[in-house]
Write an enzyme that holds these catalytic residues in place. Structure first.
Site, PDB file in Angstrom:
ATOM      1  N   LYS A  13      80.425  59.897  93.176  1.00 41.24           N
ATOM      2  CA  LYS A  13      81.349  59.357  94.181  1.00 41.24           C
ATOM      3  C   LYS A  13      82.796  59.367  93.672  1.00 41.24           C
ATOM      4  O   LYS A  13      83.691  59.795  94.381  1.00 41.24           O
ATOM      5  CB  LYS A  13      81.004  57.908  94.541  1.00 41.24           C
ATOM      6  CG  LYS A  13      79.658  57.704  95.170  1.00 41.24           C
ATOM      7  CD  LYS A  13      79.510  56.264  95.642  1.00 41.24           C
ATOM      8  CE  LYS A  13      79.552  55.226  94.530  1.00 41.24           C
ATOM      9  NZ  LYS A  13      78.416  55.269  93.589  1.00 41.24           N
ATOM     10  N   ARG A  88      79.435  47.608  99.549  1.00 40.97           N
ATOM     11  CA  ARG A  88      78.201  47.690  98.770  1.00 40.97           C
ATOM     12  C   ARG A  88      77.032  47.079  99.540  1.00 40.97           C
ATOM     13  O   ARG A  88      75.907  47.146  99.094  1.00 40.97           O
ATOM     14  CB  ARG A  88      78.406  46.860  97.541  1.00 40.97           C
ATOM     15  CG  ARG A  88      78.265  47.309  96.109  1.00 40.97           C
ATOM     16  CD  ARG A  88      78.141  48.670  95.698  1.00 40.97           C
ATOM     17  NE  ARG A  88      77.921  48.773  94.273  1.00 40.97           N
ATOM     18  CZ  ARG A  88      78.792  49.318  93.414  1.00 40.97           C
ATOM     19  NH1 ARG A  88      79.917  49.815  93.830  1.00 40.97           N
ATOM     20  NH2 ARG A  88      78.491  49.393  92.138  1.00 40.97           N
ATOM     21  N   ARG A 127      76.343  59.997  80.058  1.00 39.40           N
ATOM     22  CA  ARG A 127      77.781  60.017  80.377  1.00 39.40           C
ATOM     23  C   ARG A 127      78.594  59.359  79.262  1.00 39.40           C
ATOM     24  O   ARG A 127      78.242  58.303  78.759  1.00 39.40           O
ATOM     25  CB  ARG A 127      77.985  59.266  81.691  1.00 39.40           C
ATOM     26  CG  ARG A 127      79.416  59.180  82.140  1.00 39.40           C
ATOM     27  CD  ARG A 127      79.515  58.831  83.592  1.00 39.40           C
ATOM     28  NE  ARG A 127      79.237  57.438  83.892  1.00 39.40           N
ATOM     29  CZ  ARG A 127      79.401  56.905  85.104  1.00 39.40           C
ATOM     30  NH1 ARG A 127      79.809  57.654  86.112  1.00 39.40           N
ATOM     31  NH2 ARG A 127      79.149  55.636  85.313  1.00 39.40           N
ATOM     32  N   ARG A 153      79.938  53.668  78.824  1.00 42.13           N
ATOM     33  CA  ARG A 153      80.140  52.471  79.634  1.00 42.13           C
ATOM     34  C   ARG A 153      78.984  51.518  79.379  1.00 42.13           C
ATOM     35  O   ARG A 153      77.838  51.935  79.326  1.00 42.13           O
ATOM     36  CB  ARG A 153      80.158  52.861  81.124  1.00 42.13           C
ATOM     37  CG  ARG A 153      81.541  52.899  81.729  1.00 42.13           C
ATOM     38  CD  ARG A 153      81.533  53.455  83.124  1.00 42.13           C
ATOM     39  NE  ARG A 153      80.829  52.641  84.093  1.00 42.13           N
ATOM     40  CZ  ARG A 153      80.894  52.837  85.417  1.00 42.13           C
ATOM     41  NH1 ARG A 153      81.640  53.817  85.896  1.00 42.13           N
ATOM     42  NH2 ARG A 153      80.213  52.076  86.253  1.00 42.13           N
ATOM     43  N   ARG A 164      70.774  48.930  88.385  1.00 43.83           N
ATOM     44  CA  ARG A 164      71.808  49.297  89.367  1.00 43.83           C
ATOM     45  C   ARG A 164      71.198  50.143  90.483  1.00 43.83           C
ATOM     46  O   ARG A 164      71.553  50.002  91.649  1.00 43.83           O
ATOM     47  CB  ARG A 164      72.947  50.055  88.678  1.00 43.83           C
ATOM     48  CG  ARG A 164      73.831  49.145  87.809  1.00 43.83           C
ATOM     49  CD  ARG A 164      74.641  49.931  86.802  1.00 43.83           C
ATOM     50  NE  ARG A 164      75.663  50.752  87.397  1.00 43.83           N
ATOM     51  CZ  ARG A 164      76.202  51.819  86.799  1.00 43.83           C
ATOM     52  NH1 ARG A 164      75.799  52.179  85.582  1.00 43.83           N
ATOM     53  NH2 ARG A 164      77.135  52.516  87.400  1.00 43.83           N
TER      54      ARG A 164
HETATM   55  P1  AMP Z   1      81.023  51.145  90.147  1.00 36.80           P
HETATM   56  O1  AMP Z   1      82.118  51.695  89.309  1.00 36.80           O
HETATM   57  O2  AMP Z   1      81.246  51.350  91.624  1.00 36.80           O
HETATM   58  O3  AMP Z   1      79.658  51.630  89.700  1.00 36.80           O
HETATM   59  O4  AMP Z   1      81.028  49.548  89.948  1.00 36.80           O
HETATM   60  C1  AMP Z   1      80.852  48.984  88.674  1.00 36.80           C
HETATM   61  C2  AMP Z   1      80.544  47.507  88.817  1.00 36.80           C
HETATM   62  O5  AMP Z   1      81.645  46.844  89.466  1.00 36.80           O
HETATM   63  C3  AMP Z   1      79.325  47.149  89.646  1.00 36.80           C
HETATM   64  O6  AMP Z   1      78.123  47.225  88.900  1.00 36.80           O
HETATM   65  C4  AMP Z   1      79.674  45.706  90.032  1.00 36.80           C
HETATM   66  O7  AMP Z   1      79.511  44.830  88.934  1.00 36.80           O
HETATM   67  C5  AMP Z   1      81.162  45.809  90.312  1.00 36.80           C
HETATM   68  N1  AMP Z   1      81.442  46.216  91.707  1.00 36.80           N
HETATM   69  C6  AMP Z   1      82.079  47.355  92.108  1.00 36.80           C
HETATM   70  N2  AMP Z   1      82.189  47.419  93.435  1.00 36.80           N
HETATM   71  C7  AMP Z   1      81.575  46.294  93.916  1.00 36.80           C
HETATM   72  C8  AMP Z   1      81.350  45.784  95.220  1.00 36.80           C
HETATM   73  N3  AMP Z   1      81.741  46.465  96.318  1.00 36.80           N
HETATM   74  N4  AMP Z   1      80.713  44.604  95.332  1.00 36.80           N
HETATM   75  C9  AMP Z   1      80.311  43.896  94.252  1.00 36.80           C
HETATM   76  N5  AMP Z   1      80.492  44.339  92.982  1.00 36.80           N
HETATM   77  C10 AMP Z   1      81.117  45.516  92.800  1.00 36.80           C
END
Ligand code: AMP
Length: 211
Positions: A13, A88, A127, A153, A164
């Site tokens: 994404k 989300r 990654r 990460r 996740r």
């Molecule tokens: P991502 O980079 O989109 O995989 O997000 C990394 C982490 O950020 C997630 O595992 C959550 O802890 C937090 N996070 C990101 N976007 C959201 C969202 N829309 N709602 C809640 N937590 C989020």
């Protein structure tokens, strides 16, 4: 134009959103990036959410929605944006719709990138990020050159990736139906080569392939 990009962690994404941003002059709005920036800068918000992010736990809807609203107010509504990692869940999707509507805007397209679970696990656990430039490598498919310092990460370790993924199926997949019912969903095969995925996304956005 406001676009939502949906997909499991590791669907690409972020990469695709950045490419579309360059192609279409939109703003890339990644909630994950906003949280990580705050963690790196040790802001009050960063301190609050660090543990959650390290363990792949979602931040509260209230806080996340507030952050997105603030960012949109700062950016304005003229240029449009690609949302990556937001919404989300259905609560966030509704809040986004309401907020955009109140400001004379709307989500025009939701792009769902579909990738098999095994592919996601393989991509994410391998990654690595260049600590200096932010460039992403993969230990097997795109190994970092000797001397480049990379880090993993915290949420890319296998157990957390599996968590996740199961959260994605439970809480995020329902928004695919949400946008389908609104007639604005396009589905893209994310197992394909990264350039092909971009090409298909661009086609969807130009209205050539609306599934
Ligand atoms: P991502 O980079 O989109 O995989 O997000 C990394 C982490 O950020 C997630 O595992 C959550 O802890 C937090 N996070 C990101 N976007 C959201 C969202 N829309 N709602 C809640 N937590 C989020």
């Amino acid at each position: 134009m406001f676009i939502v990009i949906i997909g499991p962690p590791g669907a690409g994404k972020g990469t695709q959103a950045k490419r579309l941003t360059e192609e279409m002059g939109l703003i890339h709005l990644s909630t994950g990036d906003i949280f990580r920036e705050n963690i790196n800068n040790r802001t009050e918000l960063g301190v609050k959410v660090k543990k959650l992010l390290d363990n792949g736990i979602l931040v509260s809807d209230e806080l996340t929605i507030e952050i997105v609203k603030d960012r949109l107010i700062d950016l304005g509504f003229d240029r449009g944006a690609i949302f990556d990692g937001f919404p989300r869940n259905v609560v966030q999707a509704q809040a986004l719709d309401d907020f955009l509507r109140d400001n004379g805007a709307k989500v025009s397209v939701a792009l769902s990138i579909e990738v098999q679970n095994e592919v996601v696990i393989d991509r994410l656990t391998g990654r690595r990020t260049d600590m200096k430039t932010g460039r992403i490598y993969h230990v097997i498919y795109d190994p970092p050159p000797v001397g480049v310092k990379v880090e993993q990460r915290a949420d890319d370790i296998r157990e957390t990736v599996e968590k996740r993924l199961s959260d994605y199926c439970e809480t995020t997949v329902p928004i695919i139906e949400y946008y389908k019912q609104r007639g604005i969903l396009s589905v893209i095969d994310g197992n394909a080569d990264v350039d092909d995925v971009t090409e298909n996304l661009v086609k969807c956005l130009s209205g050539e392939v609306l599934l």
